[in-house]
Design an enzyme around this catalytic site. Structure first.
Site, short mmCIF file in Angstrom:
data_model
loop_
_atom_site.label_atom_id
_atom_site.label_comp_id
_atom_site.label_asym_id
_atom_site.label_seq_id
_atom_site.Cartn_x
_atom_site.Cartn_y
_atom_site.Cartn_z
N ARG A 1 -7.77 -24.50 49.37
CA ARG A 1 -8.34 -23.65 48.31
C ARG A 1 -7.70 -22.25 48.34
O ARG A 1 -6.80 -21.96 47.55
CB ARG A 1 -9.87 -23.60 48.47
CG ARG A 1 -10.61 -23.00 47.29
CD ARG A 1 -10.65 -21.50 47.25
NE ARG A 1 -11.24 -20.89 48.44
CZ ARG A 1 -11.20 -19.58 48.66
NH1 ARG A 1 -10.64 -18.76 47.79
NH2 ARG A 1 -11.71 -19.06 49.77
N ASP A 2 -8.10 -21.41 49.27
CA ASP A 2 -7.55 -20.05 49.33
C ASP A 2 -6.03 -20.12 49.52
O ASP A 2 -5.26 -19.36 48.91
CB ASP A 2 -8.19 -19.29 50.51
CG ASP A 2 -8.09 -17.78 50.41
OD1 ASP A 2 -7.07 -17.28 49.91
OD2 ASP A 2 -9.02 -17.08 50.85
N HIS B 1 -13.75 -13.92 57.63
CA HIS B 1 -12.69 -14.43 56.74
C HIS B 1 -11.66 -13.30 56.60
O HIS B 1 -11.84 -12.37 55.81
CB HIS B 1 -13.33 -14.78 55.39
CG HIS B 1 -12.39 -15.27 54.33
ND1 HIS B 1 -12.38 -16.59 53.90
CD2 HIS B 1 -11.46 -14.64 53.57
CE1 HIS B 1 -11.49 -16.73 52.93
NE2 HIS B 1 -10.91 -15.55 52.71
N HIS C 1 -7.91 -11.81 55.95
CA HIS C 1 -6.54 -11.92 55.45
C HIS C 1 -5.66 -11.04 56.35
O HIS C 1 -6.14 -10.11 57.01
CB HIS C 1 -6.48 -11.52 53.97
CG HIS C 1 -7.02 -12.62 53.08
ND1 HIS C 1 -6.21 -13.56 52.50
CD2 HIS C 1 -8.28 -12.94 52.72
CE1 HIS C 1 -6.96 -14.41 51.80
NE2 HIS C 1 -8.22 -14.06 51.91
N CYS D 1 -5.28 -13.97 46.82
CA CYS D 1 -6.06 -14.04 45.59
C CYS D 1 -5.31 -13.27 44.52
O CYS D 1 -4.88 -12.14 44.74
CB CYS D 1 -7.44 -13.43 45.84
SG CYS D 1 -8.46 -13.37 44.36
N ASN E 1 -4.38 -15.90 54.60
CA ASN E 1 -5.44 -15.91 55.60
C ASN E 1 -4.82 -15.94 56.99
O ASN E 1 -3.68 -16.35 57.16
CB ASN E 1 -6.30 -17.18 55.45
CG ASN E 1 -7.03 -17.24 54.15
OD1 ASN E 1 -6.54 -17.78 53.16
ND2 ASN E 1 -8.22 -16.67 54.12
P1 HMG Z 1 -16.58 -15.85 32.65
O1 HMG Z 1 -17.55 -14.79 32.99
O2 HMG Z 1 -16.98 -16.82 31.62
O3 HMG Z 1 -15.36 -15.04 32.16
O4 HMG Z 1 -16.14 -16.65 33.91
P2 HMG Z 1 -13.80 -15.26 32.19
O5 HMG Z 1 -13.26 -14.59 30.97
O6 HMG Z 1 -13.23 -14.81 33.46
O7 HMG Z 1 -13.56 -16.83 32.03
C1 HMG Z 1 -13.95 -17.49 30.85
C2 HMG Z 1 -13.49 -18.91 30.83
O8 HMG Z 1 -13.86 -19.57 32.03
C3 HMG Z 1 -14.14 -19.68 29.71
O9 HMG Z 1 -13.13 -20.61 29.23
C4 HMG Z 1 -15.26 -20.44 30.44
O10 HMG Z 1 -15.64 -21.60 29.77
C5 HMG Z 1 -14.58 -20.77 31.71
P3 HMG Z 1 -12.22 -20.24 27.97
O11 HMG Z 1 -13.19 -19.97 26.87
O12 HMG Z 1 -11.42 -19.03 28.33
O13 HMG Z 1 -11.40 -21.45 27.78
N1 HMG Z 1 -15.47 -21.09 32.83
C6 HMG Z 1 -15.23 -22.06 33.69
N2 HMG Z 1 -14.27 -22.97 33.73
C7 HMG Z 1 -14.29 -23.84 34.73
N3 HMG Z 1 -15.22 -23.84 35.69
C8 HMG Z 1 -16.20 -22.92 35.68
C9 HMG Z 1 -16.23 -22.00 34.65
N4 HMG Z 1 -17.05 -21.00 34.33
C10 HMG Z 1 -16.57 -20.43 33.21
N5 HMG Z 1 -17.07 -22.89 36.68
C11 HMG Z 1 -15.66 -17.05 36.21
C12 HMG Z 1 -16.52 -16.33 35.20
C13 HMG Z 1 -16.13 -16.62 37.57
C14 HMG Z 1 -15.85 -18.54 36.04
C15 HMG Z 1 -14.19 -16.69 35.99
O14 HMG Z 1 -14.05 -15.31 35.97
C16 HMG Z 1 -13.27 -17.27 37.02
O15 HMG Z 1 -13.02 -18.47 37.05
N6 HMG Z 1 -12.70 -16.43 37.92
C17 HMG Z 1 -11.80 -16.87 38.94
C18 HMG Z 1 -12.40 -16.52 40.26
C19 HMG Z 1 -11.64 -17.12 41.41
O16 HMG Z 1 -11.53 -18.32 41.56
N7 HMG Z 1 -11.08 -16.24 42.31
C20 HMG Z 1 -10.44 -16.67 43.50
C21 HMG Z 1 -11.41 -17.16 44.51
S1 HMG Z 1 -12.37 -15.88 45.29
C22 HMG Z 1 -11.41 -15.41 46.65
O17 HMG Z 1 -10.29 -15.81 46.77
C23 HMG Z 1 -12.05 -14.56 47.73
C24 HMG Z 1 -12.46 -15.37 48.96
O18 HMG Z 1 -11.35 -16.07 49.51
C25 HMG Z 1 -13.04 -14.44 50.03
C26 HMG Z 1 -12.18 -13.23 50.30
O19 HMG Z 1 -10.98 -13.39 50.64
O20 HMG Z 1 -12.71 -12.15 50.15
C27 HMG Z 1 -13.55 -16.40 48.61
MG MG Z 2 -9.83 -15.21 50.78
#
Ligand code: HMG
Ligand code: MG
Length: 303
Positions: A14-15, A211, A213, A244, A253
């Protein structure tokens, strides 16, 4: 008397992959997961159900979750969490029989907006709803708090903000909260002071994971310091993959091989077969045409 064992949460599929631009075939992701399972890892994060426009690399999440081999893999000794920021993502996970999900929020406004398109407060509310829905369908939930030390847009993070987020996720029903140094800027002294602050404010150490990086090369040291502060669960990625797209400049990571090497040398059990893991790190780096991001992995591979 032996030292307390640790549980490693392998976040490579994933990450590790989410920030790679070139599309990786689903078959390679499946092979990665299946090979990781054979190392004895207790937890492997499979993928995320998020906007495919925002994270194109994981747009094949349904194919990963629907794979027969993966569906057979989970069990009492192997947890296979999936990241789901919204109820929509949770529905997909449940449809595919996922037993564990992870929600993620940021302790800081800038990254919250960039990553999940909402404020910290809205992120907390959304996470609370997702956790509550998940628990109703017997799905356990892990939580992440990002930007524990700094935010790419806002600068240093207030420890009180991290505390608030951790508390909210635990109160919502997350069984554990992983503390994310998303930018990889913290050092052991920062780790000690933040964890001490959380423990002093009645957050139980057994509910926390680390976690880290590795942007500044501090991640292995950070894990060790967190272990000495009482944490026993650490997220890491084979070959040090990771990053990310909404945290520009952040590196991968901490490498799983490096953690396993460090813990085993200290007589601390991880349950992971290091030679097998090293082979996987070499293989995936080769497949992705990247240098192996694990120092221990690269060194052991040529021995
Ligand atoms: P939102 O508020 O609806 O706004 O989604 P958006 O403009 O960002 O996205 C909209 C689009 O996402 C719409 O589709 C929705 O239908 C769709 P469009 O109309 O553009 O075709 N949508 C979804 N699609 C699939 N699955 C869903 C879903 N929900 C809405 N569940 C949302 C909010 C959070 C979903 C969006 O902003 C998003 O997907 N963001 C990506 C976040 C992400 O994956 N980031 C990386 C992981 S986090 C990370 O890496 C940190 C971590 O490792 C810890 C660390 O290191 O700190 C965990
Ligand atoms: Mg991360």
């Amino acid at each position: 008397k032996s030292l307390p064992a640790v549980r490693i949460v392998e976040v490579g599929p994933r990450d590790g992959l989410q920030n790679i631009r070139d599309s990786i075939p689903t078959s390679m992701k499946l092979e990665l997961i299946k090979r990781l399972e054979e190392t004895g890892l207790g937890t492997i994060e499979l993928t995320s159900v998020v906007s495919p426009r925002r994270i194109p690399q994981l747009a094949d999440c349904r194919d990963v979750l629907g794979d027969e081999g993966i569906r057979r893999m989970g069990g009492k000794d192997l947890r296979l969490p999936v990241l789901v920021p919204t109820a929509k993502g949770l529905d997909v996970a449940i449809e595919y029989g996922v037993k564990e999900v992870a929600v993620f929020i940021s302790a800081t406004e800038g990254f919250s907006k960039a990553n999940i398109n909402c404020s910290v407060e809205q992120g907390i509310e959304r996470a609370r709803d997702v956790v509550s829905l998940a628990l109703k369908s017997n799905t356990v939930v892990r939580g992440y708090v990002s930007c524990i030390f700094a935010d790419p847009y806002d600068g240093p993070t207030q420890p009180a903000s991290v505390l608030r987020c951790v508390k909210e996720l635990l109160d919502a029903g997350c069984y554990e909260v992983s503390l994310g140094d998303t930018l990889g800027v913290g050092s052991p002294s920062n780790v000690r002071s933040l964890i001490t602050f959380l423990l002093d404010n009645d957050i139980p150490g057994e509910k926390l994971a680390g976690h880290f990086h590795d942007t500044y090369g501090q991640a292995v040291a950070n894990v060790w310091e967190a272990y000495k502060c009482g944490l026993r669960v650490f997220d890491s990625s084979v070959a040090g993959l990771g990053g990310c797209p909404f945290a520009p400049g952040a590196k991968g990571n901490v490498a799983t091989e490096d953690l396993v090497y460090m813990f085993h040398n200290a007589g601390i059990s991880t349950g992971v077969d290091l030679p097998k893991l090293v082979e996987i790190g070499v293989w995936i780096s080769d497949q992705l045409k990247r240098p192996n991001g694990s120092r221990a992995g690269a060194a052991l591979a040529i021995k």
